[in-house]
Design a protein around this motif. Sequence first.
Motif, PDB file in Angstrom:
ATOM      1  N   LYS A 101       0.834  -1.216   0.000  1.00 56.88           N
ATOM      2  CA  LYS A 101       0.000   0.000   0.000  1.00 56.88           C
ATOM      3  C   LYS A 101       0.863   1.259   0.000  1.00 56.88           C
ATOM      4  CE  LYS A 101      -4.317  -1.728   1.898  1.00 56.88           C
ATOM      5  NZ  LYS A 101      -5.005  -2.090   3.144  1.00 56.88           N
ATOM      6  N   ILE A 102       1.966   1.227   0.757  1.00 56.08           N
ATOM      7  CA  ILE A 102       2.862   2.392   0.792  1.00 56.08           C
ATOM      8  C   ILE A 102       3.432   2.652  -0.607  1.00 56.08           C
ATOM      9  CG2 ILE A 102       5.145   3.164   1.592  1.00 56.08           C
ATOM     10  CD1 ILE A 102       4.401   1.773   4.313  1.00 56.08           C
ATOM     11  N   LEU A 109      -0.693   5.478   5.523  1.00 55.37           N
ATOM     12  CA  LEU A 109       0.437   4.604   5.855  1.00 55.37           C
ATOM     13  C   LEU A 109       1.764   5.293   5.597  1.00 55.37           C
ATOM     14  CD1 LEU A 109      -0.784   1.122   4.585  1.00 55.37           C
ATOM     15  CD2 LEU A 109      -0.230   1.736   6.932  1.00 55.37           C
ATOM     16  N   ARG A 110       1.813   6.118   4.536  1.00 53.97           N
ATOM     17  CA  ARG A 110       3.070   6.821   4.226  1.00 53.97           C
ATOM     18  C   ARG A 110       3.422   7.789   5.349  1.00 53.97           C
ATOM     19  NH1 ARG A 110       4.589   6.289  -1.410  1.00 53.97           N
ATOM     20  NH2 ARG A 110       5.908   8.133  -1.282  1.00 53.97           N
ATOM     21  N   VAL A 117       9.743   5.328   4.229  1.00 53.39           N
ATOM     22  CA  VAL A 117       9.230   5.373   2.858  1.00 53.39           C
ATOM     23  C   VAL A 117      10.347   5.412   1.799  1.00 53.39           C
ATOM     24  CG1 VAL A 117       7.890   6.737   1.209  1.00 53.39           C
ATOM     25  CG2 VAL A 117       6.940   6.207   3.461  1.00 53.39           C
ATOM     26  N   PRO A 118      11.385   6.270   1.973  1.00 51.92           N
ATOM     27  CA  PRO A 118      12.454   6.284   0.958  1.00 51.92           C
ATOM     28  C   PRO A 118      13.126   4.914   0.828  1.00 51.92           C
ATOM     29  CG  PRO A 118      12.695   8.148   2.464  1.00 51.92           C
ATOM     30  CD  PRO A 118      11.613   7.271   3.034  1.00 51.92           C
ATOM     31  N   LEU A 119      13.275   4.235   1.976  1.00 53.46           N
ATOM     32  CA  LEU A 119      13.882   2.907   1.987  1.00 53.46           C
ATOM     33  C   LEU A 119      13.075   1.935   1.126  1.00 53.46           C
ATOM     34  CD1 LEU A 119      16.028   1.013   3.383  1.00 53.46           C
ATOM     35  CD2 LEU A 119      14.265   0.544   5.077  1.00 53.46           C
TER      36      LEU A 119
END
Length: 448
Positions: A101-102, A109-110, A117-119
């Motif tokens: 979903k992210i 969720l983000r 998130v960047p990971l």
Amino acid sequence: KDGNIYHLGVHIADVSNYVQGGSALDREALRRGTSVYLVDRVIPMLPRRLSNGICSLNQGEDRLALSCLMDIDAQGNVISHKIAETVICVDRRMTYTAVKKILEGDGDLRREYQDFVPLFHHMKELSAILRKKRSNRGSIDFDFPESKVFLDEMGRPVEIKAYEQNVATKIIEDFMLLANETVAEDYFWQSVPFLYRTHDDPDPEKMKQLGVFINNFGYSIHTGDEIHPKELQKLLEKIDGTDEENLIARLTLRSMKRAQYTTECVGHFGLAAKYYCHFTSPIRRYPDLQIHRIIKENLHGGLKQTRFKHYQNLLPEVAKHTSTTERRADDAERDTDKVKMVEYMEKHMGEEFDGVISGMTAWGMYVELPSTIEGMVSVTSLRDGYYIYDENHYEMVNETTGRTFKLGQKVTVKVVATNKILRTIDFELSEGEWENGRTKKRKPTDFQ
């Protein structure tokens, strides 16, 4: 990620620290060979207290691990790696669904996982690079839906559907494959006794038969003495999205050999990999646990002559036994799925379903439903005359009218009988099929 270099760490719980070679725990784990995932229960290889306790990488707790740390360039080459004993502490325990979903842009969720998130995006990038690299060398990706059976608390099947891989499961799969290859290559060049996961080239005769079969659908493969996995990969790309996709993909899979555990590193045909082993699941597969032990002894100062000999004598039997237990587990998993499918269809007696003809024999046609359930339309239930099975074309032909049923053809069927003991489901063609006679008629001259 530094510049164009990705740093990937695959950390696996250090099970061999708690299961000593030759102990009672170890002997029982070897006897089982693998955990078995039946439709309603798991028969674990190791006690749950290990797998859900000390060997479970829980959030916020220090755990012993065996890690494969890799530096990977933008083309997906592992430019350096290290296999090490580590202690890791998990920041966040994520689910596949949440990560999916992210990556698809779910705002809530983000925000909740904003630090990570960047990971996840780097992971997705790297995963795509690795997948492309594998694909370029000819790796065959069977993207079949697996059957997923949902049971109620009494163990009765309430829903059965096709279960697809998603972006998050694929990321982990790509990383696991890379770690498995990296470890296998490292140990191959060290010339240490080891267990490899190998997949032999297909039997040329089987490939010829597959060639004849797909010709009926207008496809071809080059079959010489040696077939390259790339040929089969190209075939799967061509059939992608067609009606006959599932059918041909399954037949291609059946035409290949089964992967197994061996002490020789002879490569993996399906993955188009020279070196491959199973390193990532020591909790549920004995071969992984076995090589963890060898890796650790090796890290602790190498295998002395006596240990070298010990493993040389031990491993051939382990390879043979774990290949057998794996096959046994696969069969048991399929069988329990089938039992539940039959139980499910008992409740739908007399109902109609759309499906496709997935197999042909002289005594009838197999029809598979979108839910992955398969049943048989007996040739004796075809009531508009006498049908002959034309095995060269995989067709069922009515000898008087020329009405033809082909593999991959869509049909509507009615459930008429089930048998839990034999694990069979019997279908008949629906009334509508007879009324509209949708199938193409053949001219009588076609038979000469």
